[in-house]
Design a protein around this motif. Sequence first.
Motif, PDB file in Angstrom:
ATOM      1  N   GLU A  16     -15.482  -5.061 -14.482  1.00 13.42           N
ATOM      2  CA  GLU A  16     -14.751  -4.546 -13.327  1.00 13.42           C
ATOM      3  C   GLU A  16     -13.475  -5.351 -13.116  1.00 13.42           C
ATOM      4  OE1 GLU A  16     -19.101  -4.286 -11.308  1.00 13.42           O
ATOM      5  OE2 GLU A  16     -18.015  -5.973 -12.148  1.00 13.42           O
ATOM      6  N   SER A  17     -12.538  -4.743 -12.394  1.00 15.25           N
ATOM      7  CA  SER A  17     -11.324  -5.447 -11.999  1.00 15.25           C
ATOM      8  C   SER A  17     -10.806  -4.830 -10.712  1.00 15.25           C
ATOM      9  CB  SER A  17     -10.249  -5.356 -13.091  1.00 15.25           C
ATOM     10  OG  SER A  17      -9.907  -4.005 -13.333  1.00 15.25           O
ATOM     11  N   GLY A  18      -9.971  -5.590 -10.019  1.00 14.57           N
ATOM     12  CA  GLY A  18      -9.286  -5.051  -8.852  1.00 14.57           C
ATOM     13  C   GLY A  18      -9.770  -5.526  -7.507  1.00 14.57           C
ATOM     14  N   GLY A  19     -10.778  -6.358  -7.439  1.00 18.54           N
ATOM     15  CA  GLY A  19     -11.258  -6.830  -6.144  1.00 18.54           C
ATOM     16  C   GLY A  19     -10.286  -7.783  -5.496  1.00 18.54           C
ATOM     17  N   GLY A  20     -10.551  -8.106  -4.245  1.00 16.13           N
ATOM     18  CA  GLY A  20      -9.712  -9.057  -3.540  1.00 16.13           C
ATOM     19  C   GLY A  20      -9.637  -8.751  -2.061  1.00 16.13           C
ATOM     20  N   TRP A  21      -9.011  -9.650  -1.356  1.00 24.42           N
ATOM     21  CA  TRP A  21      -8.918  -9.554   0.099  1.00 24.42           C
ATOM     22  C   TRP A  21      -7.961  -8.434   0.503  1.00 24.42           C
ATOM     23  CZ3 TRP A  21      -4.398 -10.697   2.980  1.00 24.42           C
ATOM     24  CH2 TRP A  21      -4.574 -10.666   4.373  1.00 24.42           C
ATOM     25  N   VAL A  22      -8.336  -7.734   1.565  1.00 22.00           N
ATOM     26  CA  VAL A  22      -7.490  -6.669   2.088  1.00 22.00           C
ATOM     27  C   VAL A  22      -7.592  -6.663   3.613  1.00 22.00           C
ATOM     28  CG1 VAL A  22      -9.324  -4.932   1.861  1.00 22.00           C
ATOM     29  CG2 VAL A  22      -6.936  -4.206   1.893  1.00 22.00           C
ATOM     30  N   GLN A  23      -6.526  -6.327   4.267  1.00 29.28           N
ATOM     31  CA  GLN A  23      -6.507  -6.255   5.724  1.00 29.28           C
ATOM     32  C   GLN A  23      -7.120  -4.943   6.212  1.00 29.28           C
ATOM     33  OE1 GLN A  23      -2.333  -6.872   6.734  1.00 29.28           O
ATOM     34  NE2 GLN A  23      -2.779  -8.994   7.268  1.00 29.28           N
ATOM     35  N   PRO A  24      -7.666  -4.928   7.415  1.00 27.59           N
ATOM     36  CA  PRO A  24      -8.196  -3.666   7.968  1.00 27.59           C
ATOM     37  C   PRO A  24      -7.131  -2.576   7.951  1.00 27.59           C
ATOM     38  CG  PRO A  24      -8.894  -5.521   9.309  1.00 27.59           C
ATOM     39  CD  PRO A  24      -7.914  -6.077   8.307  1.00 27.59           C
ATOM     40  N   GLY A  25      -7.528  -1.399   7.541  1.00 29.31           N
ATOM     41  CA  GLY A  25      -6.598  -0.289   7.417  1.00 29.31           C
ATOM     42  C   GLY A  25      -5.932  -0.210   6.063  1.00 29.31           C
ATOM     43  N   GLY A  26      -6.138  -1.211   5.252  1.00 34.02           N
ATOM     44  CA  GLY A  26      -5.489  -1.262   3.947  1.00 34.02           C
ATOM     45  C   GLY A  26      -6.252  -0.496   2.881  1.00 34.02           C
ATOM     46  N   SER A  27      -5.698  -0.535   1.679  1.00 34.42           N
ATOM     47  CA  SER A  27      -6.279   0.177   0.541  1.00 34.42           C
ATOM     48  C   SER A  27      -6.469  -0.772  -0.622  1.00 34.42           C
ATOM     49  CB  SER A  27      -5.356   1.326   0.104  1.00 34.42           C
ATOM     50  OG  SER A  27      -5.196   2.280   1.137  1.00 34.42           O
ATOM     51  N   LEU A  28      -7.380  -0.400  -1.490  1.00 33.55           N
ATOM     52  CA  LEU A  28      -7.658  -1.204  -2.673  1.00 33.55           C
ATOM     53  C   LEU A  28      -8.219  -0.291  -3.741  1.00 33.55           C
ATOM     54  CD1 LEU A  28      -7.510  -4.325  -3.323  1.00 33.55           C
ATOM     55  CD2 LEU A  28      -9.992  -4.337  -3.020  1.00 33.55           C
ATOM     56  N   ARG A  29      -7.925  -0.619  -4.974  1.00 31.66           N
ATOM     57  CA  ARG A  29      -8.461   0.178  -6.079  1.00 31.66           C
ATOM     58  C   ARG A  29      -9.255  -0.723  -7.011  1.00 31.66           C
ATOM     59  NH1 ARG A  29      -8.086   4.823  -8.910  1.00 31.66           N
ATOM     60  NH2 ARG A  29      -8.262   4.679 -11.182  1.00 31.66           N
ATOM     61  N   LEU A  30     -10.444  -0.285  -7.344  1.00 28.83           N
ATOM     62  CA  LEU A  30     -11.294  -0.976  -8.308  1.00 28.83           C
ATOM     63  C   LEU A  30     -11.346  -0.181  -9.606  1.00 28.83           C
ATOM     64  CD1 LEU A  30     -14.340  -1.909  -6.010  1.00 28.83           C
ATOM     65  CD2 LEU A  30     -12.305  -3.266  -6.496  1.00 28.83           C
ATOM     66  N   SER A  31     -11.504  -0.879 -10.700  1.00 30.36           N
ATOM     67  CA  SER A  31     -11.635  -0.223 -11.999  1.00 30.36           C
ATOM     68  C   SER A  31     -12.828  -0.789 -12.737  1.00 30.36           C
ATOM     69  CB  SER A  31     -10.364  -0.427 -12.835  1.00 30.36           C
ATOM     70  OG  SER A  31      -9.252   0.171 -12.219  1.00 30.36           O
ATOM     71  N   CYS A  32     -13.400   0.028 -13.588  1.00 27.35           N
ATOM     72  CA  CYS A  32     -14.564  -0.382 -14.375  1.00 27.35           C
ATOM     73  C   CYS A  32     -14.437   0.219 -15.774  1.00 27.35           C
ATOM     74  CB  CYS A  32     -15.852   0.092 -13.713  1.00 27.35           C
ATOM     75  SG  CYS A  32     -17.344  -0.200 -14.669  1.00 27.35           S
ATOM     76  N   ALA A  33     -14.665  -0.602 -16.770  1.00 27.38           N
ATOM     77  CA  ALA A  33     -14.660  -0.126 -18.148  1.00 27.38           C
ATOM     78  C   ALA A  33     -16.020  -0.433 -18.766  1.00 27.38           C
ATOM     79  CB  ALA A  33     -13.563  -0.811 -18.944  1.00 27.38           C
ATOM     80  N   ALA A  34     -16.611   0.574 -19.399  1.00 32.97           N
ATOM     81  CA  ALA A  34     -17.928   0.415 -20.005  1.00 32.97           C
ATOM     82  C   ALA A  34     -17.820   0.459 -21.517  1.00 32.97           C
ATOM     83  CB  ALA A  34     -18.866   1.516 -19.527  1.00 32.97           C
ATOM     84  N   SER A  35     -18.675  -0.289 -22.155  1.00 36.83           N
ATOM     85  CA  SER A  35     -18.818  -0.185 -23.601  1.00 36.83           C
ATOM     86  C   SER A  35     -20.310  -0.117 -23.898  1.00 36.83           C
ATOM     87  CB  SER A  35     -18.171  -1.377 -24.306  1.00 36.83           C
ATOM     88  OG  SER A  35     -18.739  -2.589 -23.861  1.00 36.83           O
ATOM     89  N   GLU A  36     -20.669   0.631 -24.905  1.00 38.76           N
ATOM     90  CA  GLU A  36     -22.083   0.840 -25.199  1.00 38.76           C
ATOM     91  C   GLU A  36     -22.341   0.698 -26.695  1.00 38.76           C
ATOM     92  OE1 GLU A  36     -22.883   4.804 -23.741  1.00 38.76           O
ATOM     93  OE2 GLU A  36     -21.091   5.611 -24.671  1.00 38.76           O
ATOM     94  N   ASP A  37     -23.447   0.067 -27.003  1.00 38.62           N
ATOM     95  CA  ASP A  37     -23.830  -0.101 -28.406  1.00 38.62           C
ATOM     96  C   ASP A  37     -24.224   1.231 -29.021  1.00 38.62           C
ATOM     97  OD1 ASP A  37     -25.511  -3.161 -27.475  1.00 38.62           O
ATOM     98  OD2 ASP A  37     -23.426  -2.814 -28.063  1.00 38.62           O
ATOM     99  N   THR A  38     -24.875   2.056 -28.242  1.00 40.27           N
ATOM    100  CA  THR A  38     -25.295   3.391 -28.663  1.00 40.27           C
ATOM    101  C   THR A  38     -24.872   4.356 -27.578  1.00 40.27           C
ATOM    102  OG1 THR A  38     -27.242   2.506 -29.809  1.00 40.27           O
ATOM    103  CG2 THR A  38     -27.268   4.858 -29.239  1.00 40.27           C
ATOM    104  N   PRO A  39     -24.227   5.469 -27.890  1.00 38.99           N
ATOM    105  CA  PRO A  39     -23.830   6.424 -26.845  1.00 38.99           C
ATOM    106  C   PRO A  39     -25.037   6.860 -26.042  1.00 38.99           C
ATOM    107  CG  PRO A  39     -22.771   6.970 -28.912  1.00 38.99           C
ATOM    108  CD  PRO A  39     -23.782   5.907 -29.222  1.00 38.99           C
ATOM    109  N   CYS A  40     -25.044   6.495 -24.737  1.00 31.03           N
ATOM    110  CA  CYS A  40     -26.235   6.804 -23.950  1.00 31.03           C
ATOM    111  C   CYS A  40     -25.965   6.944 -22.457  1.00 31.03           C
ATOM    112  CB  CYS A  40     -27.289   5.718 -24.153  1.00 31.03           C
ATOM    113  SG  CYS A  40     -26.788   4.099 -23.546  1.00 31.03           S
ATOM    114  N   ILE A  41     -24.741   6.699 -22.019  1.00 32.37           N
ATOM    115  CA  ILE A  41     -24.481   6.718 -20.578  1.00 32.37           C
ATOM    116  C   ILE A  41     -24.598   8.129 -20.030  1.00 32.37           C
ATOM    117  CG2 ILE A  41     -22.800   6.294 -18.771  1.00 32.37           C
ATOM    118  CD1 ILE A  41     -21.645   4.043 -20.467  1.00 32.37           C
TER     119      ILE A  41
END
Length: 120
Positions: A6-31
């Motif tokens: 994951e990436s993108g966390g952090g402090w934000v003020q009330p009313g603010g916006s934030l975006r998180l991202s997640c990248a997955a990798s798999e040994d065998t296609p199964c998600i």
Amino acid sequence: QVQLVESGGGWVQPGGSLRLSCAASEDTPCIAVMAWYRQAPEKERELVVRIRSTGRTDYADSVKGRFTVSGDIATKMLGLQMNSLQPEATAVYYCSALCTIWPDHASSSWGPGPQVPVSS
């Protein structure tokens, strides 16, 4: 079998916006499902939103209209746009993936979870 970063966390003020991202990798296609969960201090982990391989999304009532998930199982990328954040959204946000392999294997994997403190 599934690794999540994951990436993108952090402090934000009330009313603010934030975006998180997640990248997955798999040994065998199964998600089969990818999701965002969160765990606030002294509370149980709860589902924020999940997306299935069909593209169907399920949001928690508490975030509908303010949070938007992006990405899909095919690309193994998941984003979470969070708007109008309030202090009650303070939590560790986890990316999760459900791996299923025929006939009866199912396992969940979790990312380390970026913290999202919402405060003034």
